[in-house]
Design an enzyme around this catalytic site. Structure first.
Site, mmCIF file in Angstrom:
data_model
loop_
_atom_site.group_PDB
_atom_site.id
_atom_site.type_symbol
_atom_site.label_atom_id
_atom_site.label_comp_id
_atom_site.label_asym_id
_atom_site.label_seq_id
_atom_site.Cartn_x
_atom_site.Cartn_y
_atom_site.Cartn_z
ATOM 1 N N SER A 77 -6.807 5.508 0.197
ATOM 2 C CA SER A 77 -7.116 4.072 -0.560
ATOM 3 C C SER A 77 -8.363 3.840 -0.169
ATOM 4 C CB SER A 77 -6.230 3.014 -0.054
ATOM 5 O OG SER A 77 -4.743 3.288 -0.089
ATOM 6 N N ASP A 104 0.831 -1.356 -0.069
ATOM 7 C CA ASP A 104 0.137 0.094 0.019
ATOM 8 C C ASP A 104 1.005 1.417 -0.013
ATOM 9 O OD1 ASP A 104 -2.501 1.370 0.181
ATOM 10 O OD2 ASP A 104 -2.223 1.768 2.114
ATOM 11 N N GLN A 152 -5.409 -1.742 -6.914
ATOM 12 C CA GLN A 152 -5.903 -0.629 -5.873
ATOM 13 C C GLN A 152 -6.537 0.562 -6.413
ATOM 14 O OE1 GLN A 152 -3.504 2.151 -3.027
ATOM 15 N NE2 GLN A 152 -4.100 0.374 -1.872
#
Length: 294
Positions: free
Chosen positions: A235, A210, A285
């Site tokens: 995110s 991430d 993502q």
């Protein structure tokens, strides 16, 4: 191991407070909310603690629902959705202050033989020829929106040796580039003894996944990100597939690209390779990425 990696390992060693309920704490973050990679990794630890060790995770799908409070513990509740002969499914909800902040579904599989193929690994220079974060970040200190950002970045990422192949977004502000980026990474220390477990290696790579995935979105528009102050974002969802065994304390290449951005959102895709060219994980993502007005 350095102190930061030891601290991260402690945070991934969740406290079990009931059979399928766990509690975790947070690491310092560069923004005033819990780092998304941390909550994803902790949720996967919680799920994995309810699955036999011979069934490693092969995929996860997650949604970030609310910003996490780094000053409060996070409670992870695991639902045992299915235990099959080959596959096991778990659902995890992370809760703070009585509200869900994160939701994860993970699938685990007993190892079996099958057909195999993979995309070839793209070219990347040897990681040892690239500058460390401590060598690179001070070069861009004058571009950050406030003093101390470089140091905060170093502290937040100190558990990981992460090296950019090319200049990061905050190093090329105002210069749109091909929406691709690469980083090499490994833990800042070897994992051995009782902690050398396949699940832990997978959770550590989930943590790192991430950190930089949406960089390629910023590169396409010549934006530097939150550190420069020319975008705000977070995110939204995160998905990973784990294809082959790997070690988080060996060098891994994270090859990333952005196929599209629209509607205040940007999409990032990543592939993670071992140094000898094995494709070990795929990542997708989507995140909120907005240009501040005024």
């Amino acid at each position: 191991m350095n102190d930061a990696l030891l601290a991260l390992l402690e945070q991934l060693d969740l406290e079990r407070i009931e059979q399928d309920i766990f509690r975790g704490t947070s690491r310092p973050s560069v923004v005033p909310r819990v780092f998304g990679g941390q909550v994803a990794a902790q949720a996967l630890v919680a799920a994995g603690r309810t699955v036999p060790e011979d069934r490693p995770p092969h995929s996860l799908h997650a949604y970030f629902l609310r910003p996490g409070d780094p000053g409060a513990p996070i409670v992870y509740t695991v639902d045992r959705i299915r235990d099959g002969r080959s596959f096991t499914t778990r659902r995890v909800v992370a809760v703070q202050h009585g509200q869900p902040i994160f939701h994860l579904s993970a699938s685990f599989q007993v190892y079996e033989e099958g057909m195999e193929h993979q995309e070839p690994m793209p070219y990347a220079p040897d990681p040892l020829t690239l500058p460390t974060a401590a060598e690179m970040l001070p070069r861009y200190a004058d571009r950050f929106r406030e003093p101390g950002v470089a140091q905060r970045l170093l502290e937040a990422r100190a558990a990981v040796d992460l090296r950019y192949v090319d200049a990061p977004p905050f190093g090329s502000v105002g210069e749109p580039r091909d929406p691709r980026s690469q980083v090499w990474f490994r833990t800042n220390g070897k994992l051995d003894g009782a902690i050398d477990q396949p699940l832990l290696h997978i959770c550590l790579v989930t943590y790192v996944s991430d950190m930089t995935l949406l960089d390629s979105v910023l590169l396409a528009h010549g934006r530097g990100g939150w550190a420069v102050g020319d975008v705000v974002g977070a995110s939204l969802d995160h998905a990973m597939w784990f294809h082959r065994p790997f070690r988080a304390d060996d060098w891994l290449l994270y090859d990333q690209e952005s196929p599209t951005a629209q509607g205040g959102r940007g999409l990032g895709k990543g592939r993670i390779f071992t140094a000898d060219g094995q494709l070990v994980a795929s990542v997708i993502q989507e995140g909120v990425i907005r240009v501040p007005r005024g």
